[in-house]
Design an enzyme around this catalytic site. Structure first.
Site, PDB file in Angstrom:
ATOM      1  N   LYS A  20       9.750  -1.006   1.695  1.00  0.00           N
ATOM      2  CA  LYS A  20      11.202  -1.178   1.570  1.00  0.00           C
ATOM      3  C   LYS A  20      11.944  -0.002   2.203  1.00  0.00           C
ATOM      4  O   LYS A  20      12.946  -0.185   2.904  1.00  0.00           O
ATOM      5  CB  LYS A  20      11.578  -1.305   0.093  1.00  0.00           C
ATOM      6  CG  LYS A  20      13.065  -1.480  -0.178  1.00  0.00           C
ATOM      7  CD  LYS A  20      13.303  -1.714  -1.671  1.00  0.00           C
ATOM      8  CE  LYS A  20      14.779  -1.940  -1.976  1.00  0.00           C
ATOM      9  NZ  LYS A  20      15.584  -0.721  -1.807  1.00  0.00           N
ATOM     10  N   GLU A  21      11.436   1.201   1.990  1.00  0.00           N
ATOM     11  CA  GLU A  21      12.073   2.393   2.549  1.00  0.00           C
ATOM     12  C   GLU A  21      11.952   2.421   4.070  1.00  0.00           C
ATOM     13  O   GLU A  21      12.877   2.872   4.760  1.00  0.00           O
ATOM     14  CB  GLU A  21      11.451   3.645   1.930  1.00  0.00           C
ATOM     15  CG  GLU A  21      11.835   3.819   0.461  1.00  0.00           C
ATOM     16  CD  GLU A  21      10.859   4.653  -0.342  1.00  0.00           C
ATOM     17  OE1 GLU A  21      11.136   4.879  -1.532  1.00  0.00           O
ATOM     18  OE2 GLU A  21       9.803   5.066   0.197  1.00  0.00           O
TER      19      GLU A  21
ATOM     20  N   ASN B 243       7.468   3.773   1.243  1.00  0.00           N
ATOM     21  CA  ASN B 243       6.961   2.429   0.992  1.00  0.00           C
ATOM     22  C   ASN B 243       7.602   1.473   1.992  1.00  0.00           C
ATOM     23  O   ASN B 243       8.429   1.876   2.814  1.00  0.00           O
ATOM     24  CB  ASN B 243       7.205   1.994  -0.462  1.00  0.00           C
ATOM     25  CG  ASN B 243       8.680   1.969  -0.841  1.00  0.00           C
ATOM     26  OD1 ASN B 243       9.548   1.686  -0.019  1.00  0.00           O
ATOM     27  ND2 ASN B 243       8.965   2.274  -2.103  1.00  0.00           N
TER      28      ASN B 243
ATOM     29  N   ASP C 286       4.764   8.325  -7.527  1.00  0.00           N
ATOM     30  CA  ASP C 286       4.637   9.738  -7.877  1.00  0.00           C
ATOM     31  C   ASP C 286       3.177  10.158  -7.880  1.00  0.00           C
ATOM     32  O   ASP C 286       2.816  11.238  -7.401  1.00  0.00           O
ATOM     33  CB  ASP C 286       5.231  10.004  -9.268  1.00  0.00           C
ATOM     34  CG  ASP C 286       6.702   9.632  -9.379  1.00  0.00           C
ATOM     35  OD1 ASP C 286       7.372   9.549  -8.339  1.00  0.00           O
ATOM     36  OD2 ASP C 286       7.165   9.427 -10.516  1.00  0.00           O
TER      37      ASP C 286
END
Length: 337
Positions: free
Chosen positions: A216-217, A214, A285
Site C-alpha cells: 500500500k505504501e 508495504n 514493527d
C-alpha cells in the site's frame, strides 16, 4: 535455495541469537501507547442505539516505534528509544513501561505542545468494536526539532550504536530535517540505517541502507499501480525506489503474498509463512526489527528476508500488538531451517 545459502555461509542460528546481545540499537520515530479494553456485551444502551461493553480487563502495551524497540530488546539487543511524548499521564505510563522493559529513554523528550499518542481499542468476543485515537500529527516545532537533533546526534557520536531504525507513523517526529541530519551522521560514522516508512515522508530517506515499505505504501508513495505481483514487477519497483532514494536493500512486505527483497546483486519473491492469523497489528514493527538486526550481523539479504518473514507471521498469531518471543522464534527457526 535458503538452506543451501545457509550451509554455504555456515550461518549458525544459535550463534546469531548470541550475537543479538552484542548489538546496540537506537530506534527513532513515533512512539505510541496501545490501550486495550476487553469486555462483554449483553445489552443496548438506552441512551443511544449502541452496545454497552462491560469491561472486565484492561491492558496497556508499547506501540509504534516503542514496539520496534521492544522487539529488538526481546531478541537481546541493547536498545535506546528516540522520540517525543506528551507531558501527561499516558506519557508517564509509556515511559515507565519502556524503563521496565530495559529500554533506554535518554532520548525520549517531553513536549508541552502535544499529547502522548494513544490508541484505545474496545474489544468484545475477540472483535474490535471501536478504536479511539488521541494524537497530534503536526510536525515538531523548531525548538523541539533542534533539541531533538542535537541530543540524538550527540548520543550517536558518543555511543556509536551499530544500528539506527526509523519507525515512521506520520505523527510528526520524523520531519525532513531530522531524517536528513541523522542519516548523514550515521553514514559519516558507519552506522547501519533502516526505515519502515509511511506516506508523508516516503521519499525522504535518501541513502538509507534498508527500506521496508508495504505494498500500500509503495502504491501511494510512488503513485503507481502494481497489479501483478511477480519478480519482474517487483524488481521494477526496487529499481524505481533506487532511483528515488539510492538505498541499498529493498524489503517489500506483501501481506498474504509474502515478501520481496533485493540488494542490487540478488533478490527473490518468497511466500508467506502460512499461519493461523489472529491480528496483523504490529507485524511490520517486528519485521523491521528482525530484518535490520539480522542484516547487521550477516549482511545476507536472503537470510534477513526469511527470518523477518517468519517473525512477522509469528506475531500475527497473537491478539493485539505484541513483540516477538525470543524462545518461540528460535525454536521455529531451528525447526524450519
Amino acid at each position: 535455495m535458503y538452506q543451501t545459502l545457509m550451509a554455504e555461509k555456515e550461518i549458525d542460528i544459535e550463534e546469531i541469537f548470541d550475537q543479538f546481545e552484542d548489538l546496540r540499537v537506537v530506534v527513532v520515530g513515533d512512539v505510541m501507547l496501545d490501550k486495550y479494553f476487553w469486555g462483554t456485551v449483553d445489552r443496548i444502551s438506552p441512551e443511544a442505539p449502541v452496545p454497552v461493553v462491560r469491561v472486565n480487563q484492561k491492558e496497556s502495551r508499547l506501540g509504534g516505534a516503542a514496539n520496534v524497540a521492544l522487539n529488538c530488546k526481546q531478541l537481546g539487543a541493547q536498545v535506546t528509544i528516540a522520540s517525543v511524548i506528551g507531558n501527561d499521564a499516558d506519557g508517564i505510563v509509556l515511559k515507565d513501561m519502556l524503563k521496565n522493559a530495559g529500554i533506554g529513554i535518554e532520548l525520549l523528550h517531553e513536549s508541552e505542545h502535544r499529547p502522548t499518542t494513544t490508541k484505545s481499542r474496545i474489544i468484545s468476543r475477540n472483535q474490535q468494536m471501536i478504536r479511539l485515537d488521541e494524537e497530534v500529527t503536526e510536525e515538531l516545532n523548531i525548538k523541539e526539532e533542534h533539541h531533538f537533533i542535537d541530543t540524538t546526534l550527540r548520543f550517536l557520536q558518543i555511543e556509536k550504536p551499530h544500528l539506527v531504525i526509523f519507525e515512521d507513523y506520520n505523527k510528526g517526529v520524523l520531519k525532513q530535517n531530522i531524517i536528513d541530519k541523522i542519516i548523514a551522521h550515521c553514514k559519516n560514522i558507519g552506522i547501519t540505517t533502516a526505515v519502515d516508512p509511511k506516506f508523508a515522508n516516503f521519499l525522504s530517506y535518501k541513502e538509507v541502507d534498508i527500506f521496508k515499505p508495504n505494498l500500500k505504501e509503495i502504491k501511494e508513495g510512488l503513485g503507481i499501480d502494481v497489479d501483478v505481483l511477480n519478480e519482474k514487477t517487483l524488481f521494477d519497483v526496487h529499481l524505481r525506489l533506487s532511483e528515488e532514494i539510492n538505498h541499498k536493500v529493498t524489503l517489500l512486505t506483501l501481506s498474504e503474498h509474502g515478501m520481496y527483497y533485493h540488494d542490487n546483486t540478488q533478490g527473490a519473491l518468497i511466500p508467506t509463512m502460512v499461519r493461523s492469523v489472529s491480528d496483523v497489528s504490529g507485524a511490520g514493527d517486528t519485521v523491521i526489527a528482525v530484518a535490520a538486526m539480522v542484516y547487521e550481523l550477516t549482511r545476507d539479504v536472503a537470510v534477513m528476508a526469511q527470518w523477518s518473514n517468519l517473525a512477522g507471521g509469528l506475531v500475527c498469531e497473537e491478539a493485539g500488538v505484541v513483540p516477538i518471543s525470543r524462545e518461540v522464534f528460535l525454536k521455529e527457526l531451528q525447526q524450519k531451517f
